[in-house]
Design an enzyme around this catalytic site. Structure first.
Site, mmCIF file in Angstrom:
data_model
loop_
_atom_site.group_PDB
_atom_site.id
_atom_site.type_symbol
_atom_site.label_atom_id
_atom_site.label_comp_id
_atom_site.label_asym_id
_atom_site.label_seq_id
_atom_site.Cartn_x
_atom_site.Cartn_y
_atom_site.Cartn_z
ATOM 1 N N ARG A 1 0.836 -1.212 0.000
ATOM 2 C CA ARG A 1 0.000 0.000 0.000
ATOM 3 C C ARG A 1 0.868 1.259 0.000
ATOM 4 N NH1 ARG A 1 -2.656 1.534 4.490
ATOM 5 N NH2 ARG A 1 -3.288 -0.577 5.040
ATOM 6 N N ASP B 1 -4.294 21.455 -12.328
ATOM 7 C CA ASP B 1 -4.527 20.247 -13.114
ATOM 8 C C ASP B 1 -4.023 20.543 -14.527
ATOM 9 O OD1 ASP B 1 -5.552 18.267 -14.797
ATOM 10 O OD2 ASP B 1 -7.497 18.138 -13.785
ATOM 11 N N LYS C 1 -4.715 9.835 -19.198
ATOM 12 C CA LYS C 1 -4.822 10.515 -20.479
ATOM 13 C C LYS C 1 -3.470 10.445 -21.220
ATOM 14 C CE LYS C 1 -8.910 11.237 -18.852
ATOM 15 N NZ LYS C 1 -9.274 12.424 -18.085
HETATM 16 C C1 LIG Z 1 -9.974 12.701 -16.899
HETATM 17 C C2 LIG Z 1 -9.653 13.918 -16.146
HETATM 18 C C3 LIG Z 1 -9.626 13.911 -14.749
HETATM 19 C C4 LIG Z 1 -9.980 12.676 -13.932
HETATM 20 O O1 LIG Z 1 -9.041 11.671 -14.109
HETATM 21 P P1 LIG Z 1 -9.378 10.092 -14.029
HETATM 22 O O2 LIG Z 1 -8.072 9.446 -14.311
HETATM 23 O O3 LIG Z 1 -10.440 9.820 -15.055
HETATM 24 O O4 LIG Z 1 -9.875 9.821 -12.647
HETATM 25 C C5 LIG Z 1 -9.289 15.088 -14.091
HETATM 26 N N1 LIG Z 1 -8.983 16.203 -14.781
HETATM 27 C C6 LIG Z 1 -9.003 16.245 -16.128
HETATM 28 C C7 LIG Z 1 -8.642 17.510 -16.827
HETATM 29 C C8 LIG Z 1 -9.334 15.106 -16.854
HETATM 30 O O5 LIG Z 1 -9.359 15.156 -18.195
#
Ligand SMILES: *Cc1c(COP(=O)(O)O)cnc(C)c1O
Length: 386
Positions: free
Chosen positions: A55, A180, A205
């Site tokens: 973990r 982000d 992504k």
């Molecule tokens: C997809 C996405 C998320 C969330 O990520 P997951 O891996 O699907 O949990 C957060 N921020 C952005 C900009 C995203 O495109």
């Protein structure tokens, strides 16, 4: 070092998996060690001080984190089971009564989650547009928040916020600035070098890039900051770590990240130029276009490329937008972004009215295909509209 040198540095680092070789076998690829627990000797000391229980400790996760820290220019990085798990750990650092300013019009999943979280936790939430950094900075000064959260470029509006300016304001009021940067990746933008305290990516992504791993990452400017200490404890305690198997896949995916970004940015730019001014297109958002409202900021923050995401409005109704999607013959109709294959989304179908997405908005995640094929297909689908 000029930009070209830095880019070569990242491509080299990624291609060689951070310089890893396996001393045990001579393999040029890291081994996959899935064990959830690790042996102790006769004196009950761990055989390897860093390996006790899965973990917290895992060789693949550590290697992937070290590659990400190097690409990001971060002191430390932590991998999570998904992007949302990473965000959940970050926002959980806020206590009842504290204040959070979140950019409006961002990824709807974050928006929906953070609204519920703040209601439940009794954290004061303010959502505000950050593409005007002067107005946004004024708001930050006035509201004195504990954390400011941006998404750069934002999704699905592909807006660009000035991280440098906003980070100075955030610092002046003692707020943590988190960004982000999923739509940029550490190859195109390094928020920490622009003043951010924490960078987050959905590694699901483009960082992984093959639509076959769910992962999230947080990276920090200062590993001894309160927020980072909290996040580390939270990942351990709440058990939100990435699996060993996924980390191994992620390391493999990241080897081609700089190369993929080059191609994806070039393809996206060509498609944006094709769509701009097309008779069936009402408006388009791509930071690489001189007409984009954040172009000058993007040119400064993302000098190596403007990313792989673009959104546009079909001239017409929801039905026209859905017809456009229907007439695409090879670009997949699927949610998500950042993979080697291009994806098209009718965002309103996915998110409804959470962030006010128009019904004629189309978002493209541009992959590494031959750009002539992509443009041909898009052109044909547009010409099918009445
Ligand atoms: C997809 C996405 C998320 C969330 O990520 P997951 O891996 O699907 O949990 C957060 N921020 C952005 C900009 C995203 O495109």
């Amino acid at each position: 070092m000029d930009d070209q040198d830095k880019k070569q540095g990242k491509a080299t680092l990624a291609a060689r998996a951070g310089g890893y070789t396996d001393a045990g076998s001579g393999g040029v690829v890291p081994p996959m060690q899935p064990s959830t627990t690790f042996i102790r000797d006769e004196n009950y000391d761990p055989l390897f001080a860093d390996n006790i229980y899965g973990r917290d400790q895992n060789d693949q996760v550590r290697l992937a984190e070290s590659i990400l820290s190097q690409l990001e220019g971060a002191e430390e990085s932590l991998l999570f089971a998904s992007g949302m798990a990473a965000l959940s750990s970050l926002f959980s650092s806020l206590k009842r009564g504290q204040k959070l300013i979140v950019q409006s019009g961002i990824y709807w999943g974050t928006t929906a989650w953070v609204r519920e979280f703040c209601t439940h936790r009794e954290v004061l939430l303010i959502e505000a547009d950050s593409s005007d950094e002067v107005a946004f900075s004024e708001l930050v000064k006035q509201e004195n928040p504990d954390m400011v959260f941006l998404e750069v470029p934002s999704n699905p509006w592909i807006l660009t916020s000035d991280i440098e300016v906003i980070s100075q304001t955030a610092k002046s009021v003692g707020a943590v600035l988190a960004v982000d940067a999923t739509a940029a990746t550490p190859i195109l933008m390094q928020p920490i070098s622009l003043g951010a305290d924490i960078v987050m990516h959905s590694a699901t992504k483009a960082i992984n890039g093959h639509s076959d791993v769910l992962a999230g990452v947080l990276s920090c400017a200062n590993a001894s900051s309160d927020v980072w200490i909290y996040v580390k404890r939270e990942r351990h305690g709440a058990g939100a770590i990435l699996s060993a198997q996924s980390a191994w896949m992620l390391i493999r995916g990241m080897r081609t990240l700089p190369l993929r970004m080059e191609r994806m940015c070039a393809n996206a730019m060509a498609i944006a130029q094709f769509l701009e001014g097309h008779e069936k297109v009402e408006a388009i958002w791509y930071p690489g276009l001189a007409s984009h409202q954040g172009h000058a900021i993007a040119a400064r923050q993302m000098p190596r490329g403007y990313g792989y995401l673009l959104s546009f409005l079909i001239k017409g109704t929801r039905k026209d937008a859905l017809d456009f999607c229907r007439h695409l013959t090879g670009i997949h109709r699927a949610t998500s972004l950042g993979g080697v294959e291009s994806l098209v989304e009718h965002r309103h179908t996915i998110e409804g009215d959470v962030t006010g997405c128009p019904e004629n908005l189309i978002r493209l995640s541009v992959g590494i295909e031959n750009v002539a094929d992509l443009i041909g297909e898009i052109s044909t689908a547009l010409s099918c509209l009445e």
